[in-house]
Design a protein around this motif. Structure first.
Motif, short mmCIF file in Angstrom:
data_model
loop_
_atom_site.label_atom_id
_atom_site.label_comp_id
_atom_site.label_asym_id
_atom_site.label_seq_id
_atom_site.Cartn_x
_atom_site.Cartn_y
_atom_site.Cartn_z
N LYS A 87 -9.64 5.57 1.25
CA LYS A 87 -9.55 4.20 0.74
C LYS A 87 -9.97 3.17 1.78
CE LYS A 87 -6.04 2.91 -1.55
NZ LYS A 87 -4.67 2.57 -1.94
N GLN A 88 -9.78 3.45 3.08
CA GLN A 88 -10.07 2.49 4.15
C GLN A 88 -11.48 2.64 4.74
OE1 GLN A 88 -8.21 -0.01 4.90
NE2 GLN A 88 -6.42 0.56 3.70
N ASN A 89 -12.26 3.59 4.25
CA ASN A 89 -13.61 3.86 4.77
C ASN A 89 -13.62 4.24 6.25
OD1 ASN A 89 -15.28 3.53 2.48
ND2 ASN A 89 -14.94 1.33 2.60
N LEU A 90 -12.58 4.90 6.72
CA LEU A 90 -12.54 5.39 8.10
C LEU A 90 -13.03 6.83 8.08
CD1 LEU A 90 -9.17 3.83 9.29
CD2 LEU A 90 -11.48 3.12 9.94
N ALA A 131 -2.02 13.45 2.39
CA ALA A 131 -1.82 12.02 2.17
C ALA A 131 -2.75 11.19 3.07
CB ALA A 131 -0.36 11.65 2.42
N LEU A 132 -2.94 11.62 4.30
CA LEU A 132 -3.85 10.90 5.20
C LEU A 132 -5.29 10.93 4.70
CD1 LEU A 132 -2.56 11.89 8.75
CD2 LEU A 132 -2.45 9.63 7.67
N ASN A 154 0.85 -1.18 0.00
CA ASN A 154 0.00 0.00 0.00
C ASN A 154 0.90 1.24 0.00
OD1 ASN A 154 -1.83 2.04 0.50
ND2 ASN A 154 -2.92 0.93 2.10
N TRP A 155 1.09 1.85 -1.19
CA TRP A 155 2.02 2.96 -1.34
C TRP A 155 1.60 4.20 -0.55
CZ3 TRP A 155 6.76 2.26 -2.77
CH2 TRP A 155 7.06 1.15 -3.52
N VAL A 187 -7.47 -2.71 10.45
CA VAL A 187 -7.91 -2.47 9.06
C VAL A 187 -6.79 -2.75 8.05
CG1 VAL A 187 -9.72 -0.84 9.68
CG2 VAL A 187 -7.43 0.03 9.16
N GLY A 188 -5.65 -3.27 8.52
CA GLY A 188 -4.59 -3.67 7.59
C GLY A 188 -3.61 -2.59 7.21
N ASN A 189 -3.56 -1.47 7.92
CA ASN A 189 -2.56 -0.42 7.64
C ASN A 189 -1.30 -0.75 8.44
OD1 ASN A 189 -4.39 0.97 6.07
ND2 ASN A 189 -4.97 2.39 7.69
N TYR A 190 -0.51 -1.69 7.92
CA TYR A 190 0.63 -2.19 8.68
C TYR A 190 1.76 -1.17 8.81
CZ TYR A 190 -2.05 -6.38 8.15
OH TYR A 190 -3.07 -7.27 8.18
#
Length: 194
Positions: free
Chosen positions: A43-46, A36-37, A2-3, A163-166
């Motif tokens: 994209k993450q629906n937050l 950027a945030l 995830n760039w 949510v997978g934002n490692y």
């Protein structure tokens, strides 16, 4: 990979590192970081974190101005043209904590009902309101901002992992370390101006 997560991570580390070192240049990096945030959280629906970004930008602009244009009684003894570090009183700390909890609860209820796609509405809202408080305290150059940032970092690690934002989880861990260091360095700055 995830760039946008990676880009946010680099910008975030740079911004927080500069803020912790009392550098006014953190605001310039902060402008890019906020943008950027916004893309990442879209994209993450937050939704709560997404809606935070325009407010964060406004607080960043306010902080940039306050740090570089202090009133006479707020000037640092070391750098006369910069805002000195100060602290909240205990009653102000209580009001800030109560405000964060109340707004997060109300916003969480609303978000849960109006936007069911958010995977963690209460945690999302709590982190969001706490971030706003930490940013506002940072804009006013209050030492207490680092206490708020430490709480943010702990909760963000859990939220980003869920949510997978490692990359952002690792960044939040680095923020936690930087926050501890900054808590100590800003208390030293406070004592110099007390």
């Amino acid at each position: 990979m995830n760039w946008i997560d990676l880009i946010c991570s680099v910008l975030g580390i740079t911004c927080v590192f500069l803020a912790g070192r009392n550098s006014k240049y953190n605001f310039w990096v902060g402008y890019l970081y906020t943008t950027a945030l916004f893309v990442l959280f879209w994209k993450q629906n937050l939704l709560a974190m997404l809606l935070l970004q325009p407010v964060s930008l406004a607080i960043n602009i306010l902080g940039h101005y306050r740090w570089t244009h202090p009133r006479e009684e707020e000037r640092s003894s070391e750098k006369n043209n910069e805002l000195k570090v100060s602290m909240l009183t205990w009653p102000q700390r209580g009001l800030a904590a109560g405000f964060v909890l109340l707004v997060a609860l109300v916003w969480g209820v609303l978000l849960d009902r109006l936007y069911p796609a958010d995977p963690h509405p209460y945690l999302d809202c709590c982190v969001t309101v706490l971030i706003l408080m930490a940013q506002l305290l940072s804009a006013m150059k209050k030492w207490d901002c680092w206490v708020a940032w430490l709480l943010v970092n702990c909760t963000q690690i859990a939220l980003h992992l869920s949510v997978g934002n490692y990359f952002m989880s690792v960044v939040s861990g680095l923020y936690l370390i930087n926050g501890l260091w900054s808590l100590w360095t800003w208390v030293q700055l406070y004592r110099k101006n007390a």
